[in-house]
Design a protein around this motif. Structure first.
Motif, PDB file in Angstrom:
ATOM      1  N   ALA A   8     -55.772  -3.250 -23.607  1.00 21.86           N
ATOM      2  CA  ALA A   8     -53.989  -3.347 -22.777  1.00 21.86           C
ATOM      3  C   ALA A   8     -53.239  -2.654 -23.402  1.00 21.86           C
ATOM      4  O   ALA A   8     -52.095  -2.376 -22.798  1.00 21.86           O
ATOM      5  CB  ALA A   8     -54.035  -4.973 -22.951  1.00 21.86           C
ATOM      6  N   THR A   9     -53.434  -2.015 -24.455  1.00 25.20           N
ATOM      7  CA  THR A   9     -52.310  -1.182 -25.252  1.00 25.20           C
ATOM      8  C   THR A   9     -52.483   0.275 -24.821  1.00 25.20           C
ATOM      9  O   THR A   9     -51.532   1.179 -25.207  1.00 25.20           O
ATOM     10  CB  THR A   9     -52.407  -1.227 -26.723  1.00 25.20           C
ATOM     11  OG1 THR A   9     -53.979  -0.784 -27.246  1.00 25.20           O
ATOM     12  CG2 THR A   9     -52.062  -2.757 -27.400  1.00 25.20           C
ATOM     13  N   VAL A  31     -56.134  -7.186 -28.160  1.00 28.30           N
ATOM     14  CA  VAL A  31     -55.604  -5.900 -28.883  1.00 28.30           C
ATOM     15  C   VAL A  31     -55.770  -5.545 -30.325  1.00 28.30           C
ATOM     16  O   VAL A  31     -55.836  -6.846 -31.010  1.00 28.30           O
ATOM     17  CB  VAL A  31     -54.050  -5.878 -28.389  1.00 28.30           C
ATOM     18  CG1 VAL A  31     -53.768  -5.829 -26.871  1.00 28.30           C
ATOM     19  CG2 VAL A  31     -53.241  -6.948 -28.996  1.00 28.30           C
ATOM     20  N   ARG A  32     -56.128  -4.559 -30.614  1.00 27.61           N
ATOM     21  CA  ARG A  32     -56.040  -4.435 -32.175  1.00 27.61           C
ATOM     22  C   ARG A  32     -54.764  -4.697 -32.849  1.00 27.61           C
ATOM     23  O   ARG A  32     -54.642  -5.269 -33.748  1.00 27.61           O
ATOM     24  CB  ARG A  32     -56.328  -2.788 -32.453  1.00 27.61           C
ATOM     25  CG  ARG A  32     -57.878  -2.559 -32.038  1.00 27.61           C
ATOM     26  CD  ARG A  32     -58.131  -1.147 -32.410  1.00 27.61           C
ATOM     27  NE  ARG A  32     -59.716  -0.726 -32.361  1.00 27.61           N
ATOM     28  CZ  ARG A  32     -60.616  -0.898 -33.395  1.00 27.61           C
ATOM     29  NH1 ARG A  32     -60.006  -1.002 -34.566  1.00 27.61           N
ATOM     30  NH2 ARG A  32     -61.556  -0.429 -32.977  1.00 27.61           N
ATOM     31  N   SER A  33     -53.563  -4.237 -32.125  1.00 19.09           N
ATOM     32  CA  SER A  33     -52.273  -4.487 -32.738  1.00 19.09           C
ATOM     33  C   SER A  33     -51.466  -4.749 -31.691  1.00 19.09           C
ATOM     34  O   SER A  33     -50.897  -3.917 -30.686  1.00 19.09           O
ATOM     35  CB  SER A  33     -51.707  -3.004 -33.261  1.00 19.09           C
ATOM     36  OG  SER A  33     -50.356  -3.452 -33.946  1.00 19.09           O
ATOM     37  N   ALA A  34     -50.762  -5.998 -31.777  1.00 18.08           N
ATOM     38  CA  ALA A  34     -49.943  -6.604 -30.919  1.00 18.08           C
ATOM     39  C   ALA A  34     -48.609  -5.590 -30.814  1.00 18.08           C
ATOM     40  O   ALA A  34     -47.756  -5.480 -29.813  1.00 18.08           O
ATOM     41  CB  ALA A  34     -49.434  -8.071 -31.067  1.00 18.08           C
ATOM     42  N   VAL A  50     -54.414 -12.056 -28.147  1.00 14.70           N
ATOM     43  CA  VAL A  50     -55.437 -12.131 -29.121  1.00 14.70           C
ATOM     44  C   VAL A  50     -55.641 -10.896 -30.004  1.00 14.70           C
ATOM     45  O   VAL A  50     -56.010  -9.782 -29.526  1.00 14.70           O
ATOM     46  CB  VAL A  50     -56.741 -12.500 -28.437  1.00 14.70           C
ATOM     47  CG1 VAL A  50     -57.979 -12.314 -29.835  1.00 14.70           C
ATOM     48  CG2 VAL A  50     -56.984 -13.706 -27.776  1.00 14.70           C
ATOM     49  N   GLU A  51     -55.263 -10.876 -31.230  1.00 14.56           N
ATOM     50  CA  GLU A  51     -55.017  -9.648 -31.973  1.00 14.56           C
ATOM     51  C   GLU A  51     -56.414  -9.367 -32.740  1.00 14.56           C
ATOM     52  O   GLU A  51     -56.812 -10.107 -33.892  1.00 14.56           O
ATOM     53  CB  GLU A  51     -53.926  -9.644 -33.045  1.00 14.56           C
ATOM     54  CG  GLU A  51     -53.513  -8.190 -33.448  1.00 14.56           C
ATOM     55  CD  GLU A  51     -51.893  -8.348 -34.058  1.00 14.56           C
ATOM     56  OE1 GLU A  51     -51.395  -7.294 -34.435  1.00 14.56           O
ATOM     57  OE2 GLU A  51     -51.488  -9.529 -34.130  1.00 14.56           O
ATOM     58  N   ASN A  56     -65.516  -7.196 -32.663  1.00 19.92           N
ATOM     59  CA  ASN A  56     -65.146  -7.970 -33.652  1.00 19.92           C
ATOM     60  C   ASN A  56     -65.518  -9.527 -33.221  1.00 19.92           C
ATOM     61  O   ASN A  56     -65.721 -10.343 -34.395  1.00 19.92           O
ATOM     62  CB  ASN A  56     -64.196  -7.828 -34.568  1.00 19.92           C
ATOM     63  CG  ASN A  56     -64.315  -6.607 -35.302  1.00 19.92           C
ATOM     64  OD1 ASN A  56     -65.290  -5.734 -35.151  1.00 19.92           O
ATOM     65  ND2 ASN A  56     -63.391  -6.396 -36.224  1.00 19.92           N
ATOM     66  N   LEU A  57     -65.086  -9.993 -32.188  1.00 20.00           N
ATOM     67  CA  LEU A  57     -65.092 -11.231 -31.742  1.00 20.00           C
ATOM     68  C   LEU A  57     -66.531 -11.925 -31.514  1.00 20.00           C
ATOM     69  O   LEU A  57     -67.236 -11.125 -31.031  1.00 20.00           O
ATOM     70  CB  LEU A  57     -64.355 -11.542 -30.356  1.00 20.00           C
ATOM     71  CG  LEU A  57     -62.804 -11.159 -30.395  1.00 20.00           C
ATOM     72  CD1 LEU A  57     -62.145 -11.253 -29.067  1.00 20.00           C
ATOM     73  CD2 LEU A  57     -62.110 -12.104 -31.384  1.00 20.00           C
ATOM     74  N   SER A  58     -66.720 -12.992 -32.072  1.00 19.96           N
ATOM     75  CA  SER A  58     -68.135 -13.501 -31.601  1.00 19.96           C
ATOM     76  C   SER A  58     -68.466 -13.929 -30.444  1.00 19.96           C
ATOM     77  O   SER A  58     -67.394 -13.945 -29.594  1.00 19.96           O
ATOM     78  CB  SER A  58     -68.129 -14.910 -32.576  1.00 19.96           C
ATOM     79  OG  SER A  58     -67.417 -15.783 -31.862  1.00 19.96           O
TER      80      SER A  58
END
Length: 239
Positions: A8-9, A31-34, A50-51, A56-58
């Motif tokens: 989204a970024t 996103v990695r960085s909001a 969700v940052e 990396n999310l399970s």
């Protein structure tokens, strides 16, 4: 309706979430960085953040994020830096597509969830007889050897074509293939075709990122348009 957006970024992803929010959807973004999102977007009450890097999310976290979603949209891509092109994760788009589709399936939704993938016109739809010149075949072969992101885009679309396929009861998909991307401030007229009408290598057209986002948002919300393009890899050009 609730929509999950990854990537989204990026330039196209930001256009997409703005359009989805304007249309009244509840939007979840990973996103990695909001901080890379404009403040006006971050503060929208319909947006949930969700940052974290999506990979990396399970599996359970991804299943929770996709639960109750009408659609998942991916604008993921590799940064145009040495690390972004040749570093890990080399299969960012493919692995995210595979894991998100599996997360959707874990939830066994009552209706198929729409998976809309931003891809590239340089990738052929192998379900169709899309002719390309010998010279273009040679260039694409070099891209496969030299640019891991191109292979990633190919494998992500191939996963949807061959693993999700055309009759999956839980996931329906569309892989949008923009031609050469440009920046514009407003949506303009654009055309959509089942296959490229010009060479993506030697005679590329142009399409604005905001037009690509508009088409992806329309696929998510327009039943008739979705029925026209689901299970396909439409190519989009600005007029």
């Amino acid at each position: 309706m609730k929509i999950l957006v990854v990537g989204a970024t990026g330039a196209t992803g930001q256009h997409l979430i703005r359009q989805l929010l304007q249309q009244g959807y509840d939007v979840i973004v990973v996103v990695r960085s909001a901080e890379k999102l404009p403040e006006s977007v971050r503060n929208n009450p319909r947006l949930s953040l969700v940052e974290a890097p999506v990979l990396n999310l399970s599996d359970s976290e991804l299943a929770k994020l996709t639960a109750g979603c009408h659609a998942v949209a991916s604008c993921l891509g590799h940064n145009l830096t040495w690390k972004g092109i040749y570093g890990e994760p080399r299969k960012l788009v493919t692995d995210a597509t595979r894991r998100l589709c599996k997360a959707i399936a874990v939830n066994t939704p009552d209706k198929p969830v729409r998976y809309v993938l931003m891809n590239t016109s340089g990738n052929r739809n192998r379900d169709l007889d899309e002719p390309i010149s010998f010279a273009q075949k040679c260039v694409i072969g070099l891209l496969r050897l030299l640019l891991p992101p191109h292979v990633d885009n190919e494998k992500a679309a191939d996963y949807l074509r061959t693993e999700i396929s055309q009759d999956n009861p839980l996931v329906e998909w569309c892989a949008v293939r923009p031609d050469n991307l440009i920046d514009e401030d407003e949506v303009t007229k654009y055309e959509v075709y089942p296959s490229p009408i010009r060479s993506a290598i030697f005679n590329a057209g142009k399409v604005s990122r905001i037009n690509v986002a508009h088409f992806m948002a329309s696929l998510i919300g327009n039943e008739e348009l979705w029925e026209e393009w689901k299970g396909q890899m439409p190519v989009i050009y600005s007029e």
